[in-house]
Structure formats: C-alpha cells, structure tokens
Design an enzyme around this catalytic site. Structure first.
Site, PDB file in Angstrom:
ATOM      1  N   ASN A  74      53.063 121.990   1.292  1.00 35.42           N
ATOM      2  CA  ASN A  74      54.243 122.742   1.684  1.00 35.42           C
ATOM      3  C   ASN A  74      55.282 122.529   0.588  1.00 35.42           C
ATOM      4  O   ASN A  74      55.882 121.468   0.509  1.00 35.42           O
ATOM      5  CB  ASN A  74      54.759 122.228   3.044  1.00 35.42           C
ATOM      6  CG  ASN A  74      56.071 122.877   3.435  1.00 35.42           C
ATOM      7  OD1 ASN A  74      56.529 123.821   2.784  1.00 35.42           O
ATOM      8  ND2 ASN A  74      56.684 122.376   4.508  1.00 35.42           N
ATOM      9  N   TRP A  75      55.447 123.552  -0.239  1.00 34.90           N
ATOM     10  CA  TRP A  75      56.365 123.404  -1.378  1.00 34.90           C
ATOM     11  C   TRP A  75      57.827 123.495  -0.958  1.00 34.90           C
ATOM     12  O   TRP A  75      58.714 123.245  -1.770  1.00 34.90           O
ATOM     13  CB  TRP A  75      56.071 124.476  -2.429  1.00 34.90           C
ATOM     14  CG  TRP A  75      54.783 124.296  -3.178  1.00 34.90           C
ATOM     15  CD1 TRP A  75      53.894 123.252  -3.066  1.00 34.90           C
ATOM     16  CD2 TRP A  75      54.238 125.177  -4.163  1.00 34.90           C
ATOM     17  NE1 TRP A  75      52.842 123.444  -3.923  1.00 34.90           N
ATOM     18  CE2 TRP A  75      53.019 124.619  -4.608  1.00 34.90           C
ATOM     19  CE3 TRP A  75      54.661 126.386  -4.720  1.00 34.90           C
ATOM     20  CZ2 TRP A  75      52.232 125.231  -5.584  1.00 34.90           C
ATOM     21  CZ3 TRP A  75      53.873 127.008  -5.680  1.00 34.90           C
ATOM     22  CH2 TRP A  75      52.678 126.428  -6.111  1.00 34.90           C
ATOM     23  N   LYS A  76      58.068 123.930   0.270  1.00 37.93           N
ATOM     24  CA  LYS A  76      59.457 124.131   0.733  1.00 37.93           C
ATOM     25  C   LYS A  76      60.170 125.061  -0.255  1.00 37.93           C
ATOM     26  O   LYS A  76      59.540 125.949  -0.812  1.00 37.93           O
ATOM     27  CB  LYS A  76      60.151 122.786   0.927  1.00 37.93           C
ATOM     28  CG  LYS A  76      59.304 121.868   1.828  1.00 37.93           C
ATOM     29  CD  LYS A  76      59.987 120.619   2.265  1.00 37.93           C
ATOM     30  CE  LYS A  76      59.033 119.805   3.132  1.00 37.93           C
ATOM     31  NZ  LYS A  76      59.640 118.592   3.677  1.00 37.93           N
ATOM     32  N   HIS A 105      58.361 124.113  11.619  1.00 37.52           N
ATOM     33  CA  HIS A 105      58.624 122.923  10.799  1.00 37.52           C
ATOM     34  C   HIS A 105      59.961 122.310  11.218  1.00 37.52           C
ATOM     35  O   HIS A 105      60.892 123.035  11.578  1.00 37.52           O
ATOM     36  CB  HIS A 105      58.649 123.316   9.317  1.00 37.52           C
ATOM     37  CG  HIS A 105      58.660 122.120   8.420  1.00 37.52           C
ATOM     38  ND1 HIS A 105      59.807 121.410   8.158  1.00 37.52           N
ATOM     39  CD2 HIS A 105      57.662 121.493   7.757  1.00 37.52           C
ATOM     40  CE1 HIS A 105      59.511 120.393   7.356  1.00 37.52           C
ATOM     41  NE2 HIS A 105      58.219 120.422   7.108  1.00 37.52           N
ATOM     42  N   GLU A 119      62.338 121.249   9.577  1.00 41.30           N
ATOM     43  CA  GLU A 119      63.505 121.785   8.854  1.00 41.30           C
ATOM     44  C   GLU A 119      63.934 123.122   9.443  1.00 41.30           C
ATOM     45  O   GLU A 119      65.121 123.449   9.462  1.00 41.30           O
ATOM     46  CB  GLU A 119      63.178 121.883   7.355  1.00 41.30           C
ATOM     47  CG  GLU A 119      63.173 120.497   6.719  1.00 41.30           C
ATOM     48  CD  GLU A 119      62.176 120.303   5.595  1.00 41.30           C
ATOM     49  OE1 GLU A 119      61.693 121.293   5.012  1.00 41.30           O
ATOM     50  OE2 GLU A 119      61.861 119.130   5.291  1.00 41.30           O
ATOM     51  N   GLU A 162      54.435 115.585  12.272  1.00 47.06           N
ATOM     52  CA  GLU A 162      55.345 115.181  11.208  1.00 47.06           C
ATOM     53  C   GLU A 162      56.557 114.502  11.835  1.00 47.06           C
ATOM     54  O   GLU A 162      57.516 115.188  12.219  1.00 47.06           O
ATOM     55  CB  GLU A 162      55.810 116.407  10.409  1.00 47.06           C
ATOM     56  CG  GLU A 162      54.686 117.193   9.773  1.00 47.06           C
ATOM     57  CD  GLU A 162      55.154 117.993   8.570  1.00 47.06           C
ATOM     58  OE1 GLU A 162      54.613 117.760   7.492  1.00 47.06           O
ATOM     59  OE2 GLU A 162      56.071 118.816   8.693  1.00 47.06           O
ATOM     60  N   GLY A 201      60.245 113.187   3.710  1.00 46.96           N
ATOM     61  CA  GLY A 201      61.086 113.097   2.523  1.00 46.96           C
ATOM     62  C   GLY A 201      61.822 111.783   2.374  1.00 46.96           C
ATOM     63  O   GLY A 201      62.783 111.682   1.613  1.00 46.96           O
ATOM     64  N   SER A 215      56.013 111.900   3.955  1.00 41.08           N
ATOM     65  CA  SER A 215      55.926 110.939   2.854  1.00 41.08           C
ATOM     66  C   SER A 215      54.481 110.585   2.485  1.00 41.08           C
ATOM     67  O   SER A 215      54.193 109.431   2.128  1.00 41.08           O
ATOM     68  CB  SER A 215      56.738 109.678   3.169  1.00 41.08           C
ATOM     69  OG  SER A 215      58.110 110.002   3.307  1.00 41.08           O
TER      70      SER A 215
HETATM   71  P1  13P Z   1      57.291 115.074   2.456  1.00 41.16           P
HETATM   72  O1  13P Z   1      55.835 114.959   2.090  1.00 41.16           O
HETATM   73  O2  13P Z   1      58.160 115.423   1.288  1.00 41.16           O
HETATM   74  O3  13P Z   1      57.759 113.889   3.229  1.00 41.16           O
HETATM   75  O4  13P Z   1      57.420 116.352   3.428  1.00 41.16           O
HETATM   76  C1  13P Z   1      56.548 116.450   4.502  1.00 41.16           C
HETATM   77  C2  13P Z   1      56.686 117.790   5.095  1.00 41.16           C
HETATM   78  O5  13P Z   1      57.713 118.135   5.663  1.00 41.16           O
HETATM   79  C3  13P Z   1      55.557 118.721   4.957  1.00 41.16           C
HETATM   80  O6  13P Z   1      55.723 119.841   5.757  1.00 41.16           O
END
Ligand code: 13P
Length: 246
Positions: free
Chosen positions: A7-9, A93, A95, A164, A170, A209
């Site tokens: 997931n590159w966000k 997600h 976020e 998650e 993150g 993470s």
């Molecule tokens: P990180 O791997 O940066 O912690 O993010 C996880 C995530 O939100 C994947 O969707």
C-alpha cells in the site's frame, strides 16, 4: 495462496512508479508461489497497469466509491478502476476511517459494491491504542468486520481481511507476531460464525510496521496469510525482500 501486498498510500508519481516497477519486476520474476499485489495511488494506476500486464502481479486500488457514476466530485468508481486492470481494492483503511471520517456504513457500501463489481475487497480493521489498553481489541475487530459484511455475509470467501492495529501503523512499533496470531485466529473463527457456509479462502493479512527484518516472523504464524505493507513497500529492494521472506 499467501498474499503480499504493497500500500503505497500517497506516494510515488507516475514517473516514479515506472522507475520503481522497472527495478522491482526483475527482482520478483521467479516468484510464482505467492500472490503479489501493488496498490499505487489512483494517478499511477494507468502506468502500473500497463507495466504489470502479463507479469502475474496484481494491481489494487487504495480506495473506491460505491456508486457507479454521477455527481460525486473527486470520487472514482469501480468500473473506472477495472479498466486499468484493478482486481483488488483496499476498503476501510484506518487512514480513511480516522483522517477522512469514513463510517462503517460507508465501508459496508464499498464492500458490497466491490463484490458486485468482481473486485476483491481487502477490508482493513484494527483497534486504536486506547481501545487496546481498554481490552477492547477483539470487540472492535468483531464490530468492524460484522458491519463491513452486513447484508453480504454469504460472500465471506470473496474478501480478504487486513488486521492493522492503528497504533502499529507507521510507528516502527509492530504488534508481536504472537499477538497478531491471536487476532487472526479470532477473525477466522468469526468468519465461520458470520457465515456458516464459509469456505475459508479469506486471507487474513497483517499490517503495521512490517519490514524486511520482521516479515518472516509474521509469516511463520499459522493464521497470518499475508502482509499489507506501507512504508517498507516504497523501496523496490525492500519490498522484494519482504515478498521473498518466507
Ligand atoms: P506501515 O507499513 O507504514 O506501518 O503501514 C501499514 C499500512 O497502513 C498498510 O496499509
């Protein structure tokens, strides 16, 4: 098959996507025994779709809208996504839930629309730190999954779930593989409760993470069927190490 997803966000422009995939594809070309999924931003789906065609690597969207078309400024429909070769969509997600205020009701509409469109939803669930500290992890995860699947309970085998924990995203502070295993096993039980006809094809992914250092510890757990990787998927070398870590 295990599913290792990126997931590159909101990272990587179309030009950077091209550069990334030029490096990444040769690194994983021999890998056939696990599914690899890349979820770039919408603006990179076109270039990624062209470059991934024929590679066996899947293309996913980070979000979608449930209506097929119309006056929904800024939204993107599943038909639009499918034209790029998208076969997965991340839905709910944390976020999206906590920064953009997506409700369980909206997430349920998106899951339903994905199922109808033949796009496999990856439903994200997970507790916040205060919920974990209050001992509510299982309750939160159960509620999120039940509401996401409301009305489409018979399709549990057509979705994947990503656990998650919000506090692990993150932060460099992942859940322990043992804690993740407990929640993953709980989620699998829950799917059988929700749908007595559940066939068990649902993969439960861990996210939060994940790094090349810890990926194999998660993948060793019995009910960890894959990973959803944010930060460590932004570098082709590091993501290829995660893909190959088990
Ligand atoms: P990180 O791997 O940066 O912690 O993010 C996880 C995530 O939100 C994947 O969707």
């Amino acid at each position: 098959m295990k599913l290792i997803s990126a997931n590159w966000k909101m990272n990587l422009t179309p030009a950077q996507t091209r550069e990334y995939l030029q490096k990444f594809l040769p690194l994983v070309e021999d890998i056939k025994d696990r599914e690899i999924l890349i979820c770039p931003p919408f603006t990179s789906l076109c270039v990624a779709g062209e470059m991934l065609a024929g590679s066996g690597i899947r293309l996913g969207a980070q979000n979608c809208y449930h209506e097929p078309r119309g006056a929904f400024t800024g939204e993107v429909s599943l038909d639009m996504l499918k034209e790029f070769g998208v076969s997965y969509a991340i839905v709910g997600h944390s976020e999206r839930r906590w920064i953009f205020g997506e409700s369980d009701e909206l997430i349920n509409k998106k899951v339903t629309a994905c199922l109808k469109a033949g796009v496999r939803p990856i439903i994200c669930v997970g507790e916040r730190l205060e919920e974990r500290e209050a001992g509510l992890t299982f309750k939160v995860v159960e509620t999120q999954i039940r509401l996401a699947l409301s009305g489409v309970e018979e399709y549990t085998s057509s979705v994947d779930i990503a656990y998650e924990p919000v506090w692990a995203i993150g932060t460099g502070n992942p859940a322990t593989p043992e804690d993740a295993q407990l929640v993953h096993a709980y989620i699998k039980d829950l799917l059988h409760q929700i749908n007595p006809g559940h066939r068990g094809e649902t993969r439960v992914l861990y996210g939060g993470s994940v790094s090349p250092k810890n990926a194999s510890e998660f993948m060793r757990m019995k009910d960890v069927d894959g990973l959803l990787v944010g930060g460590a998927s932004l570098d082709p070398e590091s993501f290829s190490q995660i893909v190959k870590s088990f």
